[in-house]
Structure formats: structure tokens, C-alpha cells
Design a protein around this motif. Structure first.
Motif, PDB file in Angstrom:
ATOM      1  N   LYS B   5       0.841  -1.198   0.000  1.00  0.00           N
ATOM      2  CA  LYS B   5       0.000   0.000   0.000  1.00  0.00           C
ATOM      3  C   LYS B   5       0.868   1.236   0.000  1.00  0.00           C
ATOM      4  CE  LYS B   5      -4.138  -1.751   2.142  1.00  0.00           C
ATOM      5  NZ  LYS B   5      -5.115  -1.562   3.202  1.00  0.00           N
ATOM      6  N   TYR B   6       0.945   1.883  -1.155  1.00  0.00           N
ATOM      7  CA  TYR B   6       1.721   3.106  -1.215  1.00  0.00           C
ATOM      8  C   TYR B   6       0.786   4.280  -1.015  1.00  0.00           C
ATOM      9  CZ  TYR B   6       5.533   0.310  -2.866  1.00  0.00           C
ATOM     10  OH  TYR B   6       6.521  -0.623  -2.944  1.00  0.00           O
ATOM     11  N   PRO B   7       1.202   5.280  -0.254  1.00  0.00           N
ATOM     12  CA  PRO B   7       0.310   6.417  -0.014  1.00  0.00           C
ATOM     13  C   PRO B   7       0.169   7.308  -1.243  1.00  0.00           C
ATOM     14  CG  PRO B   7       2.420   6.750   1.074  1.00  0.00           C
ATOM     15  CD  PRO B   7       2.447   5.367   0.508  1.00  0.00           C
ATOM     16  N   SER B   8       0.940   7.051  -2.285  1.00  0.00           N
ATOM     17  CA  SER B   8       0.926   7.947  -3.433  1.00  0.00           C
ATOM     18  C   SER B   8       1.252   7.159  -4.696  1.00  0.00           C
ATOM     19  CB  SER B   8       1.967   9.057  -3.209  1.00  0.00           C
ATOM     20  OG  SER B   8       2.539   9.462  -4.422  1.00  0.00           O
ATOM     21  N   ARG B   9       0.539   7.465  -5.783  1.00  0.00           N
ATOM     22  CA  ARG B   9       0.745   6.795  -7.062  1.00  0.00           C
ATOM     23  C   ARG B   9       2.107   7.179  -7.622  1.00  0.00           C
ATOM     24  NH1 ARG B   9       0.403   8.562 -11.568  1.00  0.00           N
ATOM     25  NH2 ARG B   9      -0.455  10.509 -10.819  1.00  0.00           N
ATOM     26  N   LEU B  10       2.498   8.462  -7.437  1.00  0.00           N
ATOM     27  CA  LEU B  10       3.796   8.931  -7.922  1.00  0.00           C
ATOM     28  C   LEU B  10       4.930   8.166  -7.248  1.00  0.00           C
ATOM     29  CD1 LEU B  10       3.040  12.747  -7.728  1.00  0.00           C
ATOM     30  CD2 LEU B  10       3.403  11.447  -9.823  1.00  0.00           C
ATOM     31  N   LEU B  11       4.767   7.983  -5.937  1.00  0.00           N
ATOM     32  CA  LEU B  11       5.768   7.238  -5.181  1.00  0.00           C
ATOM     33  C   LEU B  11       5.837   5.810  -5.694  1.00  0.00           C
ATOM     34  CD1 LEU B  11       7.554   7.463  -2.508  1.00  0.00           C
ATOM     35  CD2 LEU B  11       5.662   6.291  -1.402  1.00  0.00           C
ATOM     36  N   ASN B  13       5.024   4.637  -8.648  1.00  0.00           N
ATOM     37  CA  ASN B  13       5.669   4.614  -9.967  1.00  0.00           C
ATOM     38  C   ASN B  13       7.175   4.589  -9.837  1.00  0.00           C
ATOM     39  OD1 ASN B  13       3.404   4.632 -11.452  1.00  0.00           O
ATOM     40  ND2 ASN B  13       3.487   6.802 -12.032  1.00  0.00           N
ATOM     41  N   ALA B  14       7.690   5.516  -9.034  1.00  0.00           N
ATOM     42  CA  ALA B  14       9.144   5.623  -8.900  1.00  0.00           C
ATOM     43  C   ALA B  14       9.712   4.342  -8.299  1.00  0.00           C
ATOM     44  CB  ALA B  14       9.514   6.838  -8.051  1.00  0.00           C
ATOM     45  N   GLU B  17       9.837   1.631 -10.937  1.00  0.00           N
ATOM     46  CA  GLU B  17      10.933   1.805 -11.890  1.00  0.00           C
ATOM     47  C   GLU B  17      12.258   1.364 -11.277  1.00  0.00           C
ATOM     48  OE1 GLU B  17      10.679   2.407 -14.962  1.00  0.00           O
ATOM     49  OE2 GLU B  17       8.565   2.976 -15.042  1.00  0.00           O
ATOM     50  N   PHE B  18      12.495   1.781 -10.035  1.00  0.00           N
ATOM     51  CA  PHE B  18      13.757   1.403  -9.382  1.00  0.00           C
ATOM     52  C   PHE B  18      13.842  -0.106  -9.202  1.00  0.00           C
ATOM     53  CE2 PHE B  18      15.092   5.647  -7.844  1.00  0.00           C
ATOM     54  CZ  PHE B  18      16.458   5.489  -8.038  1.00  0.00           C
ATOM     55  N   LEU B  30      12.183   1.507  -2.357  1.00  0.00           N
ATOM     56  CA  LEU B  30      11.472   2.500  -1.543  1.00  0.00           C
ATOM     57  C   LEU B  30      12.461   3.368  -0.773  1.00  0.00           C
ATOM     58  CD1 LEU B  30       8.843   3.660  -0.385  1.00  0.00           C
ATOM     59  CD2 LEU B  30       8.937   1.902   1.375  1.00  0.00           C
ATOM     60  N   VAL B  33      13.998   5.844  -3.180  1.00  0.00           N
ATOM     61  CA  VAL B  33      13.062   6.889  -3.591  1.00  0.00           C
ATOM     62  C   VAL B  33      12.849   7.887  -2.450  1.00  0.00           C
ATOM     63  CG1 VAL B  33      10.680   7.332  -4.251  1.00  0.00           C
ATOM     64  CG2 VAL B  33      11.928   5.469  -5.337  1.00  0.00           C
ATOM     65  N   LEU B  34      12.730   7.378  -1.225  1.00  0.00           N
ATOM     66  CA  LEU B  34      12.541   8.292  -0.087  1.00  0.00           C
ATOM     67  C   LEU B  34      13.790   9.145   0.119  1.00  0.00           C
ATOM     68  CD1 LEU B  34      10.600   6.060   2.464  1.00  0.00           C
ATOM     69  CD2 LEU B  34       9.707   7.816   0.931  1.00  0.00           C
ATOM     70  N   LEU B  37      13.525  11.891  -2.365  1.00  0.00           N
ATOM     71  CA  LEU B  37      12.505  12.874  -1.964  1.00  0.00           C
ATOM     72  C   LEU B  37      13.067  13.894  -0.984  1.00  0.00           C
ATOM     73  CD1 LEU B  37       9.052  11.195  -1.455  1.00  0.00           C
ATOM     74  CD2 LEU B  37       9.664  13.123  -2.902  1.00  0.00           C
TER      75      LEU B  37
END
Lengths: 208, 208
Positions: B5-11, B13-14, B17-18, B30, B33-34, B37
Motif C-alpha cells: 500500500k503506497y500512499p501515493s501513485r507517484l511514489l 511509480n518511482a 521503476e527502481f 522505496l 526513492v525516499l 525525496l
């Protein structure tokens, strides 16, 4: 192998960027970049754009400070969640961990860190005032402190406890005890001692 | 922790990809990506753009097939290098390894892989014909085969050897022997045996 001569400036740029990430050295970075070079153009474009878009468009929920695509995050804007219980966590990974347990139906409050004088992080760097404001609004019945069991976590817990003690709100922390699946022999004595002091009636111990 | 469960679709996506990169799972993705951010917008833009630019603008040298920013790579276009010796390697990482030794002043030929029937890679998938053409041009005196000492490497060596045997060109391979710093006790018997057969006069063994 000491890699310093890159056959291409573009390659070197990409390797430099990758090796700025935590835990990725220059050799791993080169391996990742060469992997990307073997992928389709669209795939690499999607990768690059996902990062740029993430940085440009990501928001933080104005209530709980969780990461969000919208002004108010999915959890805060969900009417079926219990707005009278707030779970206070350090960062968004903790939100995801707790959400994955499917045992919590309240809202969150992401502090954005914990008080750590060694790292120069004081209360004013964290979202503590906004937590107090949420409690002051009067809707909240219980605050669950779900921070790390470290000295910094304990300090932060105590700071928040003092800030909130004049409000009509119940303050609790996560239960500490023997992990499920753990053997007593290998449980550290502080955890084991705490789990004896905070023992629960057997009837309550069933379930996951 | 099972992260879904990601709180954001953008997150999400990234992270997706990674996690397509080799050796990076969803948890590491994750974390990366964090980390991004928390960086400045310019830093993340530079990262994303470096990847897109790399994929769009990178070239392969038309002579040796090494990665390059220009039509002809830095090595092939360097007049101080010896164009009569060509070192045949599997990929661009091998070029970088050999360049780092600073012991080779000739040119390279990057095959882009080795013959591997198990992976469906045949001679026609590799830059072998263009190697034959370079030799046929008559400028080349020596070909150094610097491929892996595996069955696939040996097969590729033998295939190239057969293709070139009618030309007036010396064909050599890298010396195999005990690694510098290795103890005999721990050297495998094939390497040790080969190093006995190919022993060199003591006067020639000095140097790095």
C-alpha cells in the motif's frame, strides 16, 4: 578494479548520479547504468520521468504530513476511518508498516523524524506543534505513540506526553514484548522483563 | 514487511521503476526513492535528466563499438595509440578494466557478448564480421583475445581464431597463471598446471 576512466561523459554523469544514492558505490552504479543502456528508450524515459515527476508533484498531506498525491491524503480523507484515534509515527515507512498489519483504522500523524540532539534535530524541526493543534481541536480521544524503542524515541515520546498532558486525551504506546515466533531463550532480558510486567489475560492473547 | 500500500501513485511509480533494476528489490527501491525525496529539486532533476540524456545521446564507436559520445571514440581517435594491435573484449567494462592497468596502448574491439548457445547468442549477434573487416584492411599486426576463461569464452576465441587464421596477423591470448598475491596452496590445479607449462624466464617476470 579502480574505475576512473569512463569512455563517455554521458555515462560518467549517469554513474555519478547513481552513486550519490545511499548504499550504491561506483561499481554498482556502473552496472545499473549499463543495464539501463540495454533497455528500450521508452523504459529509460519512463524511469527518468518518474523521478522528475515525483519530485515536482508529490505533496504532503496538510493534516497528517504523510506523502500524498493530493492536499489531503487517502487516509485522512477516508470517511470510514476513525478520526478520534491518531497514531504518531516517525516517517511514512512506519505508516506503510502499520497499514500492512490491517489492525489499525484510525488516522496518522507523521513527525518527520525524532528528537535527536546528536543530529541537531530538536522539537521545532518536527511536526509536533501541528499534532498539539489537532488534539486541541477536541475531536481526538486517543493518541498512540508508535516511535522506535530507542533513547531518541523515548525522549520524543516524553516530550509529546508533556505537551499533551493538559488535554483530555488518552496517550498510549505500542505493547512491547516477545515477538511472535521468538523463543524465550533468545529474547533480551529487558524485553522479557517488560513482557512479564505487562502480561495480559490469556483470553486477550488470542488472534494475530 | 510486505509493502503493497503506497500512499501515493507517484511514489509507487518511482518505486516500480527502481525495482526493475537488477539486484534492487521493492524495499531497497522505496529506501532510494525516499532518499531522493529528501534531496533538492535540482538534484533529482539532474538524476532523471542524466538517464534520459544518456539513453538519447549515447553512441557506439563505429570502429571498435565501445560506448562513446562521438562517432569515433576517444581511444580510436587518439593518434598516439598503436593502431596495429587490437585487443578483443566482451564488453565496455572490460575496456575500462584494461585501460585502468595502463599497460596497453593499442586499440580495442568490443564484441558485445560471447558465443553462448544456451542464451541463444550466436556469432552473428556479435561484432565478429566487423573485426574480420578491420583485420582485412591490412593495418593490424596483432590481435589479443581477452575474453573470459569459460567454455563460452574459449568457444568464441576458437571461432575468431578460425575466421582470422588465413590473414597475416599474430593472434595471442592473455597469460593465464597464478594471480599476484595468491598462495600456491589455494591456486586451482588447472591454473597452476598452465602456469608451469607457460613458465617465463625469471628476467621477464619482473615489473608489476
Amino acid at each position: 578494479m579502480n574505475i576512473d576512466k569512463y569512455p563517455s561523459r554521458l555515462l560518467e554523469n549517469a554513474v555519478n548520479e547513481f552513486s550519490k544514492l545511499p548504499g550504491i558505490g561506483r561499481k554498482s552504479a556502473l552496472r545499473l547504468v549499463l543495464h539501463l543502456l540495454r533497455q528500450d528508450t521508452e523504459q529509460v524515459h519512463a524511469f527518468g520521468k518518474s523521478l522528475i515527476q515525483l519530485r515536482d508533484e508529490i505533496k504532503h498531506c496538510k493534516v497528517c504530513h504523510n506523502i500524498s498525491d493530493t492536499e489531503l491524503c487517502q487516509i485522512c480523507s477516508n470517511p470510514s476511518r476513525n478520526a478520534s484515534v491518531i497514531c504518531v509515527v516517525e516517517n511514512i515507512r512506519d505508516v506503510m508498516s502499520i497499514e500492512n498489519t490491517q489492525q489499525f483504522n484510525g488516522l496518522y500523524h507523521v513527525l518527520g523524524g525524532i528528537i535527536s540532539p546528536m543530529d541537531g534535530i530538536g522539537p521545532s524541526d518536527l511536526e509536533i506543534d501541528s499534532l498539539v493543534n489537532r488534539v486541541a481541536s477536541g475531536e481526538v480521544i486517543e493518541i498512540i505513540l508508535a516511535l522506535s524503542t530507542t533513547m531518541e524515541g523515548d525522549t520524543t515520546n516524553f516530550y509529546i506526553f508533556r505537551k499533551l498532558k493538559d488535554f483530555e486525551v488518552r496517550i498510549s504506546t505500542l505493547a512491547r514484548g516477545v515477538s511472535i515466533g521468538d523463543e524465550l531463550e533468545y529474547t533480551d532480558e529487558i524485553t522479557l522483563g517488560r513482557s512479564l510486567v505487562n502480561r495480559v489475560p490469556y483470553e486477550n492473547s488470542v488472534g494475530r
